[in-house]
Motif scaffolding. Structure first.
Motif, short mmCIF file in Angstrom:
data_model
loop_
_atom_site.label_atom_id
_atom_site.label_comp_id
_atom_site.label_asym_id
_atom_site.label_seq_id
_atom_site.Cartn_x
_atom_site.Cartn_y
_atom_site.Cartn_z
N MET A 1 -15.84 1.99 31.29
CA MET A 1 -16.76 1.35 30.37
C MET A 1 -16.81 -0.13 30.71
O MET A 1 -15.79 -0.75 30.91
N ASN A 2 -18.01 -0.70 30.75
CA ASN A 2 -18.05 -2.13 31.04
C ASN A 2 -17.90 -2.92 29.75
O ASN A 2 -18.09 -2.42 28.65
N ALA A 3 -17.53 -4.17 29.89
CA ALA A 3 -17.17 -5.01 28.75
C ALA A 3 -18.31 -5.20 27.77
O ALA A 3 -18.09 -5.34 26.58
N GLN A 4 -19.53 -5.18 28.26
CA GLN A 4 -20.67 -5.46 27.40
C GLN A 4 -20.84 -4.43 26.29
O GLN A 4 -21.39 -4.74 25.24
N LYS A 5 -20.36 -3.23 26.47
CA LYS A 5 -20.53 -2.18 25.47
C LYS A 5 -19.54 -2.26 24.32
O LYS A 5 -19.54 -1.43 23.45
N LEU A 6 -18.68 -3.28 24.31
CA LEU A 6 -17.64 -3.37 23.30
C LEU A 6 -17.97 -4.29 22.14
O LEU A 6 -17.09 -4.81 21.50
N GLU A 7 -19.22 -4.49 21.85
CA GLU A 7 -19.59 -5.38 20.76
C GLU A 7 -19.47 -4.63 19.43
O GLU A 7 -20.38 -3.97 18.98
N ASN A 8 -18.30 -4.72 18.81
CA ASN A 8 -18.02 -4.05 17.54
C ASN A 8 -18.00 -5.07 16.41
O ASN A 8 -17.76 -6.25 16.62
N THR A 9 -18.18 -4.59 15.19
CA THR A 9 -18.06 -5.46 14.03
C THR A 9 -16.61 -5.80 13.77
O THR A 9 -16.26 -6.92 13.47
N TYR A 10 -15.73 -4.81 13.90
CA TYR A 10 -14.30 -5.01 13.65
C TYR A 10 -13.52 -4.66 14.91
O TYR A 10 -13.82 -3.70 15.59
N LEU A 11 -12.50 -5.45 15.18
CA LEU A 11 -11.64 -5.19 16.32
C LEU A 11 -10.63 -4.11 15.96
O LEU A 11 -10.28 -3.94 14.80
N ASN A 12 -10.14 -3.38 16.97
CA ASN A 12 -9.16 -2.33 16.72
C ASN A 12 -7.82 -2.89 16.28
O ASN A 12 -7.13 -2.31 15.46
N ASN A 13 -7.42 -4.02 16.85
CA ASN A 13 -6.12 -4.62 16.57
C ASN A 13 -6.27 -6.14 16.46
O ASN A 13 -7.11 -6.73 17.13
N VAL A 14 -5.42 -6.74 15.68
CA VAL A 14 -5.38 -8.20 15.61
C VAL A 14 -5.08 -8.73 17.01
O VAL A 14 -4.20 -8.22 17.70
N GLY A 15 -5.82 -9.71 17.45
CA GLY A 15 -5.59 -10.28 18.77
C GLY A 15 -6.44 -9.71 19.86
O GLY A 15 -6.48 -10.24 20.97
N ASP A 16 -7.14 -8.60 19.60
CA ASP A 16 -8.05 -8.06 20.62
C ASP A 16 -9.13 -9.10 20.90
O ASP A 16 -9.55 -9.85 20.01
N ILE A 17 -9.59 -9.14 22.11
CA ILE A 17 -10.66 -10.06 22.49
C ILE A 17 -11.95 -9.27 22.58
O ILE A 17 -12.04 -8.30 23.32
N GLN A 18 -12.94 -9.69 21.83
CA GLN A 18 -14.23 -9.02 21.84
C GLN A 18 -15.13 -9.64 22.90
O GLN A 18 -15.13 -10.86 23.11
N PHE A 19 -15.88 -8.81 23.58
CA PHE A 19 -16.81 -9.25 24.62
C PHE A 19 -17.79 -10.26 24.04
O PHE A 19 -18.35 -10.07 22.96
N ASP A 20 -17.99 -11.37 24.76
CA ASP A 20 -18.96 -12.40 24.37
C ASP A 20 -19.94 -12.56 25.54
O ASP A 20 -19.57 -13.07 26.61
N PRO A 21 -21.19 -12.14 25.37
CA PRO A 21 -22.14 -12.17 26.48
C PRO A 21 -22.42 -13.57 27.02
O PRO A 21 -22.90 -13.71 28.15
N LYS A 22 -22.10 -14.61 26.26
CA LYS A 22 -22.35 -15.99 26.72
C LYS A 22 -21.32 -16.44 27.74
O LYS A 22 -21.60 -17.32 28.55
#
Length: 153
Positions: A1-22
């Motif tokens: 899975m590429n990083a761009q598909k990980l734009e979730n409202t809530y992260l799975n765990n505290v400290g997870d880094i969410q993909f930022d397209p910028k």
């Protein structure tokens, strides 16, 4: 899975880094988006071939005389994800002074540190239950009067 598909409202765990397209590379591969590990979850400890010593050695060889023109003192921490192939992405930077108060170092200095981290290629590939996994790692650069004195952890 590429990083761009990980734009979730809530992260799975505290400290997870969410993909930022910028700022994130859309081609960076995240192998297990539902499972996150930290580098310290593995019995080996620090997750780089040659460990901290090797990273410090590589810094000293590549940037023996780099000094921030502003002569700042403090810390630059870069947190990132190491994927199941040992590649890195999702870099996040935190800058603070010696009292842990948020500051901004010179952008050129920060960019040099980020470039160095992106070029490191000895990250250990880890497994959990026989499957290669992604994990979060960080490096903190301790800076005194514009000079990197130590790379932590």
């Amino acid at each position: 899975m590429n990083a761009q598909k990980l734009e979730n409202t809530y992260l799975n765990n505290v400290g997870d880094i969410q993909f930022d397209p910028k700022i994130d590379d859309p081609e960076f591969k995240i192998c297990n988006p539902d499972t996150s590990f930290q580098y310290y979850n593995f019995s080996k400890g620090f997750q780089y071939t040659g460990e901290k010593y090797q990273i410090q050695k590589e810094w000293n060889e590549k940037y023996p005389a780099i000094i921030s023109k502003l002569k700042e003192t403090g810390y630059i921490t870069v947190r990132f994800l190491v994927n199941c192939d040992g590649k890195t992405g999702l870099f996040r930077i935190q800058e603070m002074d010696k009292n842990y108060i948020k500051i901004s170092f010179s952008q050129d200095f920060v960019n040099t540190i980020l470039k160095f981290i992106k070029e490191l290629d000895g990250w250990v590939i880890n497994e959990y239950n026989g499957q290669k996994v992604d994990y979060f790692q960080y490096l903190t650069f301790k800076i005194e009067n514009g000079v990197v004195k130590e790379i932590l952890p």
